[in-house]
Design an enzyme around this catalytic site. Sequence first.
Site, short mmCIF file in Angstrom:
data_model
loop_
_atom_site.label_atom_id
_atom_site.label_comp_id
_atom_site.label_asym_id
_atom_site.label_seq_id
_atom_site.Cartn_x
_atom_site.Cartn_y
_atom_site.Cartn_z
N ASN A 1 0.81 -1.22 0.00
CA ASN A 1 0.00 0.00 0.00
C ASN A 1 0.85 1.27 0.00
O ASN A 1 0.64 2.18 -0.81
CB ASN A 1 -0.94 0.02 1.21
N LYS B 1 1.00 4.03 -2.99
CA LYS B 1 0.07 5.15 -2.80
C LYS B 1 0.65 6.41 -2.15
O LYS B 1 0.06 7.48 -2.26
CB LYS B 1 -1.11 4.69 -1.93
N SER C 1 -1.80 4.94 11.47
CA SER C 1 -2.88 4.29 12.20
C SER C 1 -2.33 3.18 13.12
O SER C 1 -1.54 3.48 14.02
CB SER C 1 -3.92 3.75 11.20
N ASP D 1 -11.05 12.87 10.11
CA ASP D 1 -10.81 11.43 10.23
C ASP D 1 -11.94 10.82 11.06
O ASP D 1 -12.14 11.19 12.21
CB ASP D 1 -9.45 11.23 10.93
N HIS E 1 -8.64 9.75 6.92
CA HIS E 1 -7.71 8.72 7.42
C HIS E 1 -6.95 8.03 6.28
O HIS E 1 -6.24 7.06 6.50
CB HIS E 1 -8.51 7.68 8.22
#
Length: 284
Positions: free
Chosen positions: A63, A67, A152, A229, A262
């Site tokens: 990811n 990204k 996160s 978020d 988020h």
Amino acid sequence: METKPTEISSSKMFGGYNKRFKHFSTTLGCSMNFHIYFPPSSSPSHKFPVLYWLSGLTCTDENFIAKSGAQRAASAEGVALIAPDTSPRGLNVEGEADSWDFGVGAGFYLNATQEKWKNWRMYDYVVKELPKLLSENFPQLETSRASIFGHSMGGHGALTIYLKNLDKYKSVSAFAPICNPVNCPWGQKAFTNYLGSNKADWEEYDATSLVSKNKNVSATILIDQGQDDKFLPDQLFPNKFEEACRSANVALLLRFQPGYDHSYFFIATFIDDHIHHHAQALRL
């Protein structure tokens, strides 16, 4: 079992290369993938400092590489990016894939103590096995100069790993980290299953608890948090971490970013600041 890493893909980007590797992890008891972004180098003997990225729930090693856009700044700063996976995979433990916030893709960067989840040892994988693997197999990486950041669940991982290993990392930062997992639903679910019911064991993997015990943090901690978020009100608790830092006299730059959520759109917007934050610390 091939413990040495095997390259499985390579793509040029900003003069350097995103390379994906697989290896058998003796810590986790399964085959694992990880990515390295190697910046461009003018000399074969040049060694790059390393910056570990820890991803969030449901993510793999892919990811961030696809990204975040982090490679542009990493290339300019001459910093190698290391992106491991978020949990063991392929072990077929009963219930491992029943929910998105526990088990596969949700290792929480701890060492599980409950028998059923004994392979979930992402803390040892990130802190011990992976750095050793990198230093033994990639001479162009200077693994003794390292920093760490994440998003996160991975922000929680980066903060806790940094606070428990100040001798191993020069700096830390995070995007929307789970700052006080002992008090949020994600953390309580994971910690109960991985660590059992003793709350004192939970605090060993809680950034807010750890920072209050650790007075020797010299580098400024950088956190970016999107104000829109949806997980901010009941999962992330940056203000509790801010209070703990203030009490412990730990320097924290906590930036609330209006309108951001988020997602990786938020991460990509502010990633350059984080790369510069770490590059500066890694040069010292």
